[in-house]
Every structure is written in C-alpha cells, then in structure tokens.
Design an enzyme around this catalytic site. Structure first.
Site, PDB file in Angstrom:
ATOM      1  N   VAL A  79     -98.297  28.495 -91.325  1.00 47.59           N
ATOM      2  CA  VAL A  79     -97.940  27.383 -90.443  1.00 47.59           C
ATOM      3  C   VAL A  79     -96.641  26.774 -90.946  1.00 47.59           C
ATOM      4  O   VAL A  79     -96.526  26.441 -92.134  1.00 47.59           O
ATOM      5  CB  VAL A  79     -99.043  26.310 -90.420  1.00 47.59           C
ATOM      6  CG1 VAL A  79     -98.627  25.135 -89.535  1.00 47.59           C
ATOM      7  CG2 VAL A  79    -100.361  26.905 -89.942  1.00 47.59           C
ATOM      8  N   PHE A  80     -95.659  26.623 -90.053  1.00 48.03           N
ATOM      9  CA  PHE A  80     -94.370  26.026 -90.431  1.00 48.03           C
ATOM     10  C   PHE A  80     -94.368  24.561 -90.022  1.00 48.03           C
ATOM     11  O   PHE A  80     -94.508  24.214 -88.849  1.00 48.03           O
ATOM     12  CB  PHE A  80     -93.219  26.753 -89.751  1.00 48.03           C
ATOM     13  CG  PHE A  80     -91.863  26.221 -90.134  1.00 48.03           C
ATOM     14  CD1 PHE A  80     -91.431  26.281 -91.454  1.00 48.03           C
ATOM     15  CD2 PHE A  80     -91.014  25.668 -89.189  1.00 48.03           C
ATOM     16  CE1 PHE A  80     -90.174  25.798 -91.826  1.00 48.03           C
ATOM     17  CE2 PHE A  80     -89.757  25.187 -89.546  1.00 48.03           C
ATOM     18  CZ  PHE A  80     -89.345  25.251 -90.869  1.00 48.03           C
ATOM     19  N   GLY A  81     -94.234  23.688 -91.012  1.00 46.08           N
ATOM     20  CA  GLY A  81     -94.154  22.259 -90.756  1.00 46.08           C
ATOM     21  C   GLY A  81     -92.735  21.754 -90.894  1.00 46.08           C
ATOM     22  O   GLY A  81     -92.063  22.030 -91.890  1.00 46.08           O
ATOM     23  N   TYR A  82     -92.280  21.017 -89.897  1.00 44.72           N
ATOM     24  CA  TYR A  82     -90.918  20.466 -89.920  1.00 44.72           C
ATOM     25  C   TYR A  82     -90.919  18.967 -89.638  1.00 44.72           C
ATOM     26  O   TYR A  82     -89.870  18.319 -89.655  1.00 44.72           O
ATOM     27  CB  TYR A  82     -90.039  21.180 -88.882  1.00 44.72           C
ATOM     28  CG  TYR A  82     -90.549  21.030 -87.465  1.00 44.72           C
ATOM     29  CD1 TYR A  82     -90.158  19.955 -86.674  1.00 44.72           C
ATOM     30  CD2 TYR A  82     -91.426  21.963 -86.920  1.00 44.72           C
ATOM     31  CE1 TYR A  82     -90.631  19.813 -85.375  1.00 44.72           C
ATOM     32  CE2 TYR A  82     -91.909  21.826 -85.633  1.00 44.72           C
ATOM     33  CZ  TYR A  82     -91.510  20.744 -84.861  1.00 44.72           C
ATOM     34  OH  TYR A  82     -92.000  20.592 -83.590  1.00 44.72           O
ATOM     35  N   GLY A  83     -92.106  18.415 -89.346  1.00 45.09           N
ATOM     36  CA  GLY A  83     -92.239  16.993 -89.035  1.00 45.09           C
ATOM     37  C   GLY A  83     -93.310  16.356 -89.902  1.00 45.09           C
ATOM     38  O   GLY A  83     -93.304  16.504 -91.123  1.00 45.09           O
ATOM     39  N   SER A  84     -94.262  15.679 -89.273  1.00 43.39           N
ATOM     40  CA  SER A  84     -95.259  14.912 -90.022  1.00 43.39           C
ATOM     41  C   SER A  84     -96.159  15.780 -90.894  1.00 43.39           C
ATOM     42  O   SER A  84     -96.715  15.298 -91.889  1.00 43.39           O
ATOM     43  CB  SER A  84     -96.123  14.096 -89.054  1.00 43.39           C
ATOM     44  OG  SER A  84     -96.861  14.942 -88.182  1.00 43.39           O
ATOM     45  N   GLU A 142    -101.522  18.640 -82.200  1.00 48.17           N
ATOM     46  CA  GLU A 142    -100.270  18.923 -81.500  1.00 48.17           C
ATOM     47  C   GLU A 142    -100.472  19.057 -79.985  1.00 48.17           C
ATOM     48  O   GLU A 142     -99.709  19.736 -79.307  1.00 48.17           O
ATOM     49  CB  GLU A 142     -99.639  20.208 -82.050  1.00 48.17           C
ATOM     50  CG  GLU A 142     -99.513  20.259 -83.567  1.00 48.17           C
ATOM     51  CD  GLU A 142     -98.564  19.207 -84.118  1.00 48.17           C
ATOM     52  OE1 GLU A 142     -97.772  18.653 -83.331  1.00 48.17           O
ATOM     53  OE2 GLU A 142     -98.621  18.939 -85.332  1.00 48.17           O
TER      54      GLU A 142
END
Length: 256
Positions: free
Chosen positions: A80-85, A161
């Site tokens: 899983v790629f997280g770029y925010g919260s 999401e």
C-alpha cells in the site's frame, strides 16, 4: 502577455487553423494534429471546471465508487502506497515499510473532505495525486501487508478511502533517477479525480490556503491534517516545496 479566457483561446485556435491552410501538406498535418490536441486538452479543462461547479459536495457511501480487480493474488503480500494521512496515521497492520516514490504524479490538495476535515457546507481539503510529467516523482511511504491480513486491510481501506473515486496500482522506486527500475510493482493507492462519480472534487483554487485555514470537520481542523502531513514528510526525509509552502501560508493566515 495576459491570460486568455477559454473563449479567446478557442478563437485563437480557429485563427491558427486559418493561417495554416497553405502550409505544405506534411507540415499542415502535423500542425493540425498538434492544434487538435491543444483543443482537446482545452475542452477537457473546461469540462472539468464546469463539472466541479455543478456538483454538490456530499458524503459517499462505502462501495459507491467503481473498483477494478487487483492484479495481485490473495495469497500474495499487498503493498500500500501512502502519500497523505496514512503516512502519519497508518491504521492497519503491516510487516514492513519503505520510503519510496511513484513516477508521473504530484501531491495536491484537490479533494474535498465532508466527513473528516470539513463539512458538506464548507468542505475541507485533503491530498490526492495528480498525473503530471513522467519526470516528476512523488515520495511517500509504502507498507507491506501480509497475505493473512490482506483482505482485512483492503476492507479497511475501502471504508477509509470511500470518498476517493479511483483505486490504482503503481510501480514504486527507491530513486528519482529516470533510469531507475521499480523495486515494487502493483502497489495499491487511492486517488481522487474529476470523475463524475466524485462529488467532492474541488480542484485548484486561488484561496487554497484560506480554505484550509478555515475548514473544520468531525476529525478536527483542516490545518491539523496539513501540519501533520508536513511533519510526517519531513520525518522521512521528503522534499516537497508545494506542501511546505502551503503549510507556511496556512500558518501565516492563522498566526500559528
């Protein structure tokens, strides 16, 4: 020297076609194709603006957004790629994490938040990934989820999401160099787009910092989301001028 209105741009395109009538055939065909592409991009930009202006923000229910099947198998780990919260509030079990980047995207506060950092009456803003030049990269944190927890994590992400209309898979890199090879393939992330499914799309705005400074929702002030994200990105060594400049602008407005 000024910025043309869409109508003026259309007129300019029409006049340019007139001027190219007597070009040599091959050159004319190339020019026509280029102008056709420019007109198509202009049309899409205007359609996006009109769609955003006509939609009413609202909370989406879980399962409303269309989801393509994932290419990875149930017995395989899920990245899983997280770029925010997710970077500062993961919320799910994972085996390992790496600071990696995705190519051809940039982080932007274009998605409206009516359920966490704003309300239907005054949406907050959260980040999404915007497609851009393939030479650009966006850095974030990748999380490895074991096959044992895979389905549980997917269900959790679908709830978390639910306002984001696109679940995509992407290659991730440990270097911004253009010749770098992916170190992870088919990592999952969620992004918001101007799609008709996404009623909370806000897009860019001249008063972006003012909106974030004022918005507040059930999960707290919108500025906290921005500040936490900026802190998390600094903690993992990420440079993001847009993010940090926006943070500085919001702090100046609020006097934080």
């Amino acid at each position: 020297g000024g910025v043309c209105s869409p109508e003026q741009q259309n007129i300019g395109i029409t006049r340019h076609f007139v001027r190219t009538v007597y070009c040599p055939p091959k050159a004319a065909m190339r020019t026509t194709a280029a102008l056709g592409g420019a007109y198509e991009r202009l049309h899409m930009q205007r359609a996006t603006v009109l769609a955003a202006a006509s939609r009413t923000p609202r909370d989406h229910d879980v399962g409303v957004m269309p989801r393509a099947p994932l290419s990875t198998k149930p017995h395989e780990p899920l990245w899983v790629f997280g770029y925010g919260s997710i970077v500062w509030n993961v919320g799910f079990e994972y085996v390992s994490t790496r600071t990696l980047c995705a190519r051809g995207f940039r982080r932007r506060f274009y998605q409206g938040s009516t359920d966490h950092r704003g309300t239907v009456e005054f949406p907050g803003r959260t980040v999404t990934l915007e497609h851009c030049d393939a030479r650009e990269v966006v850095w974030g944190a990748a999380y490895e989820v074991s096959p044992e927890h895979r389905e549980r994590v997917i269900e959790y992400l679908e709830r978390r999401e639910k306002q984001y209309d696109a679940r995509i898979e992407m290659d991730l890199f440990d270097s911004a160099d253009e010749g770098a090879e992916p170190v992870i393939r088919n990592a999952v992330t969620y992004i918001a787009t101007p799609s008709e499914y996404n009623l909370n799309w806000l897009g860019d705005a001249g008063d972006l910092a003012e909106q974030i400074a004022r918005a507040r929702g059930p999960s707290g002030e919108n500025c906290e989301y921005l500040y936490n994200l900026a802190i998390a990105m600094r903690d993992i060594g990420v440079e993001d001028d847009h993010l940090y400049n926006l943070e500085a602008a919001v702090r100046a407005i609020r006097g934080d």
